[in-house]
Write a protein that holds these residues in place. Structure first.
Motif, PDB file in Angstrom:
ATOM      1  N   GLY A   1      -5.081  -7.200  -5.650  1.00 43.54           N
ATOM      2  CA  GLY A   1      -4.272  -7.533  -6.815  1.00 43.54           C
ATOM      3  C   GLY A   1      -3.847  -6.297  -7.587  1.00 43.54           C
ATOM      4  N   LEU A   2      -4.734  -5.303  -7.678  1.00 42.76           N
ATOM      5  CA  LEU A   2      -4.399  -4.045  -8.345  1.00 42.76           C
ATOM      6  C   LEU A   2      -3.272  -3.335  -7.601  1.00 42.76           C
ATOM      7  N   ALA A   3      -3.295  -3.386  -6.270  1.00 45.35           N
ATOM      8  CA  ALA A   3      -2.205  -2.787  -5.487  1.00 45.35           C
ATOM      9  C   ALA A   3      -0.881  -3.470  -5.807  1.00 45.35           C
ATOM     10  N   GLY A   4      -0.912  -4.797  -5.944  1.00 46.05           N
ATOM     11  CA  GLY A   4       0.301  -5.532  -6.319  1.00 46.05           C
ATOM     12  C   GLY A   4       0.782  -5.160  -7.700  1.00 46.05           C
ATOM     13  N   ALA A   5      -0.144  -4.963  -8.636  1.00 52.77           N
ATOM     14  CA  ALA A   5       0.222  -4.580  -9.996  1.00 52.77           C
ATOM     15  C   ALA A   5       0.878  -3.204 -10.020  1.00 52.77           C
ATOM     16  N   VAL A   6       0.296  -2.245  -9.305  1.00 53.13           N
ATOM     17  CA  VAL A   6       0.852  -0.888  -9.257  1.00 53.13           C
ATOM     18  C   VAL A   6       2.228  -0.915  -8.590  1.00 53.13           C
ATOM     19  N   PHE A   7       2.393  -1.750  -7.592  1.00 52.99           N
ATOM     20  CA  PHE A   7       3.688  -1.878  -6.925  1.00 52.99           C
ATOM     21  C   PHE A   7       4.780  -2.295  -7.915  1.00 52.99           C
ATOM     22  N   VAL A   8       4.434  -3.204  -8.827  1.00 51.79           N
ATOM     23  CA  VAL A   8       5.420  -3.689  -9.801  1.00 51.79           C
ATOM     24  C   VAL A   8       5.727  -2.628 -10.852  1.00 51.79           C
ATOM     25  N   VAL A   9       4.681  -2.047 -11.454  1.00 52.65           N
ATOM     26  CA  VAL A   9       4.904  -1.146 -12.596  1.00 52.65           C
ATOM     27  C   VAL A   9       5.272   0.274 -12.168  1.00 52.65           C
ATOM     28  N   MET A  10       5.147   0.579 -10.874  1.00 47.60           N
ATOM     29  CA  MET A  10       5.512   1.910 -10.405  1.00 47.60           C
ATOM     30  C   MET A  10       6.759   1.902  -9.535  1.00 47.60           C
ATOM     31  N   VAL A  11       6.929   0.882  -8.702  1.00 48.87           N
ATOM     32  CA  VAL A  11       7.985   0.898  -7.696  1.00 48.87           C
ATOM     33  C   VAL A  11       9.128  -0.059  -8.015  1.00 48.87           C
ATOM     34  N   LEU A  12       8.812  -1.356  -8.172  1.00 49.02           N
ATOM     35  CA  LEU A  12       9.856  -2.382  -8.158  1.00 49.02           C
ATOM     36  C   LEU A  12      10.479  -2.626  -9.533  1.00 49.02           C
ATOM     37  N   GLY A  13       9.662  -2.871 -10.539  1.00 47.90           N
ATOM     38  CA  GLY A  13      10.192  -3.134 -11.868  1.00 47.90           C
ATOM     39  C   GLY A  13      10.611  -4.567 -12.110  1.00 47.90           C
ATOM     40  N   TYR A  14      10.474  -5.417 -11.114  1.00 42.39           N
ATOM     41  CA  TYR A  14      10.744  -6.856 -11.219  1.00 42.39           C
ATOM     42  C   TYR A  14      10.029  -7.499 -10.036  1.00 42.39           C
ATOM     43  N   TYR A  15      10.261  -8.781  -9.788  1.00 41.73           N
ATOM     44  CA  TYR A  15       9.658  -9.371  -8.598  1.00 41.73           C
ATOM     45  C   TYR A  15      10.709 -10.140  -7.839  1.00 41.73           C
ATOM     46  N   SER A  16      10.654 -10.028  -6.519  1.00 46.79           N
ATOM     47  CA  SER A  16      11.671 -10.639  -5.670  1.00 46.79           C
ATOM     48  C   SER A  16      11.013 -11.545  -4.636  1.00 46.79           C
ATOM     49  N   ASP A  17      11.827 -12.066  -3.746  1.00 50.61           N
ATOM     50  CA  ASP A  17      11.346 -12.906  -2.655  1.00 50.61           C
ATOM     51  C   ASP A  17      10.186 -12.202  -1.956  1.00 50.61           C
ATOM     52  N   PRO A  18       8.972 -12.782  -1.988  1.00 49.08           N
ATOM     53  CA  PRO A  18       7.818 -12.089  -1.382  1.00 49.08           C
ATOM     54  C   PRO A  18       7.955 -11.866   0.113  1.00 49.08           C
ATOM     55  N   GLY A  19       8.858 -12.615   0.751  1.00 44.71           N
ATOM     56  CA  GLY A  19       9.081 -12.402   2.176  1.00 44.71           C
ATOM     57  C   GLY A  19       9.765 -11.092   2.482  1.00 44.71           C
ATOM     58  N   THR A  20      10.383 -10.479   1.466  1.00 42.49           N
ATOM     59  CA  THR A  20      11.070  -9.204   1.655  1.00 42.49           C
ATOM     60  C   THR A  20      10.217  -8.012   1.223  1.00 42.49           C
ATOM     61  N   LEU A  21       9.018  -8.265   0.713  1.00 43.06           N
ATOM     62  CA  LEU A  21       8.169  -7.186   0.229  1.00 43.06           C
ATOM     63  C   LEU A  21       7.545  -6.427   1.402  1.00 43.06           C
ATOM     64  N   PRO A  22       7.159  -5.177   1.200  1.00 35.04           N
ATOM     65  CA  PRO A  22       6.506  -4.411   2.278  1.00 35.04           C
ATOM     66  C   PRO A  22       5.178  -5.032   2.672  1.00 35.04           C
ATOM     67  N   GLN A  23       4.824  -4.894   3.935  1.00 40.24           N
ATOM     68  CA  GLN A  23       3.602  -5.495   4.473  1.00 40.24           C
ATOM     69  C   GLN A  23       2.399  -4.589   4.203  1.00 40.24           C
ATOM     70  N   ILE A  24       2.171  -4.298   2.941  1.00 42.46           N
ATOM     71  CA  ILE A  24       1.093  -3.388   2.547  1.00 42.46           C
ATOM     72  C   ILE A  24      -0.268  -3.932   2.980  1.00 42.46           C
ATOM     73  N   GLY A  25      -0.488  -5.214   2.773  1.00 43.39           N
ATOM     74  CA  GLY A  25      -1.796  -5.805   3.075  1.00 43.39           C
ATOM     75  C   GLY A  25      -2.147  -5.745   4.551  1.00 43.39           C
ATOM     76  N   PHE A  26      -1.169  -5.933   5.422  1.00 41.09           N
ATOM     77  CA  PHE A  26      -1.433  -5.880   6.858  1.00 41.09           C
ATOM     78  C   PHE A  26      -1.630  -4.434   7.324  1.00 41.09           C
ATOM     79  N   ASN A  27      -0.819  -3.515   6.817  1.00 38.70           N
ATOM     80  CA  ASN A  27      -0.984  -2.108   7.180  1.00 38.70           C
ATOM     81  C   ASN A  27      -2.319  -1.559   6.695  1.00 38.70           C
ATOM     82  N   ALA A  28      -2.820  -2.142   5.602  1.00 39.78           N
ATOM     83  CA  ALA A  28      -4.094  -1.681   5.048  1.00 39.78           C
ATOM     84  C   ALA A  28      -5.259  -1.937   5.999  1.00 39.78           C
TER      85      ALA A  28
END
Length: 378
Positions: A276-303
């Protein structure tokens, strides 16, 4: 014939013993050698397709560290992968398989976005308001990730449900539910795509060094604090001792007074909090909004691959995350600047990952087999 088999067994035992006794420095050299070997093999594949292998390798390296912009992208990806990699490592250390980090990452980012948008009218604009919004959104993301990870933890603890299956299925549920909520309830006014409203600019992590709008050194500091905190918790606290002991010797942990059900749920929640912290940092550092989760990077699988490469060691997640972040940045650079098919680039990057991760995976499997054999002998 028996002498031949005995000789082969002795050689195998020596190799296994050497792998198990490899120091941290030895393992770094093995990883570097694996990268070089994979690049050589990948260069042969590139040459066989009629492309310039030297240019491919150069572009991969240049795309990772060639300019400050490229380096910022590498660090951006590494930051997210370190946080998600720690989430995977925590569960693996406890003998659990949290394959649902992607879903927890998605919900963490969504909760952060909605939390910030909800609180924005009630706080002042500027630096003070930005700090309050980032703190509130980050806590919301951490809680969302932990609570969502509690679901497969409870199912494992009290219904003996296989956590691999439940966490994989919960990834799809998180993606579908989040898409529905954004599309039907939180979609930005007059938006053609499935996006929320943008969070205020002062609620984004500031770019201090590189000048990149999608990367902040503060994000790196957050990831490092998280990594060090997990290392200390797992090595200096009772909770961490119970977690690691349960992963290595579950019967011994239960005999010493560890509540196995409570430990399973606690481990999954602890793991999900970092997703969840990774998702939070993704929003406040990278994206600035939230979009279709199907288009988000596969961070969890690469992890998952990051954690395997790091042998589930929280501190080793940092260099592993840097390697994977560099590969991702290099891959994107090649996609934009070289006329090489994306599938070929993905395949060669995957080849590098396999070569680097295989020695550590073999080491982990060997340790696990030795532990099981010792339990049987006793």
């Amino acid at each position: 014939m028996s002498e031949t088999n005995t000789g082969k067994q002795e050689i195998t035992d020596r190799i296994v013993s050497r792998i198990l006794s490899a120091s941290a420095l030895d393992r770094i050299f093995i990883a570097l050698a694996a990268v070089v070997l994979a690049l050589l093999l990948g260069s042969i594949v590139v040459a066989a397709t009629g492309n310039n292998p030297v240019m491919f390798v150069y572009a991969l390296l240049y795309g990772a560290i060639g300019t400050t912009s490229n380096l910022s992208l590498t660090l951006q990806q590494a930051t997210l992968l370190c946080l998600a990699g720690v989430a995977v490592a925590v569960s693996f250390k406890a003998g659990l398989f949290n394959i649902g980090v992607q879903g927890q990452f998605v919900l963490g980012g969504f909760a952060t976005t909605i939390g910030i948008l909800w609180l924005t009218p009630y706080v002042p604009s500027g630096v003070i308001g930005g700090i309050l919004l980032v703190a509130f959104g980050t806590v919301a993301g951490i809680l969302a990730g932990g609570m969502y990870a509690a679901i497969p933890g409870l199912m494992k603890a009290y219904a003996d449900a296989n956590e691999v299956i439940t966490t994989i299925m919960l990834n799809f549920i998180a993606t579908g539910v989040t898409f529905y909520l954004i599309d039907q309830h939180f979609k930005a006014a007059n938006a053609s795509a499935t996006n929320t409203e943008s969070i205020p600019a002062y609620a984004m992590l500031p770019s201090i060094v590189f000048g990149s709008p999608s990367f902040s050194v503060i994000g790196v500091l957050i990831a490092l604090v998280a990594v060090i905190s997990v290392h200390l918790i797992m090595n200096r606290t009772r909770f961490g001792y119970d977690l690691v002991t349960s992963g290595k010797q579950a019967p011994a942990a239960a005999f010493s007074g560890v509540n196995p059900k409570k430990n399973i749920v606690g481990t999954m929640v602890f793991s999900g909090m970092f997703a969840g912290l990774a998702g939070a940092v993704f929003v406040v550092m990278v994206l600035g909004y939230y979009s279709d989760p199907g288009t988000l990077p596969q961070i969890g699988f690469n992890a998952i691959a990051v954690s395997l490469l790091a042998a589930n060691n929280p501190l080793a997640v940092v260099p592993a995350g840097l390697l994977f972040g560099g590969l991702e940045a290099g891959k994107q650079y090649i996609g934009y600047n070289l006329d090489i098919q994306r599938q070929l680039v993905d395949g060669i990057v995957g080849l590098i990952i396999v070569f680097v991760a295989t020695p550590e995976l073999f080491r982990m499997v060997t340790l696990w087999r030795n532990t099981r054999n010792n339990e049987v002998d006793k």
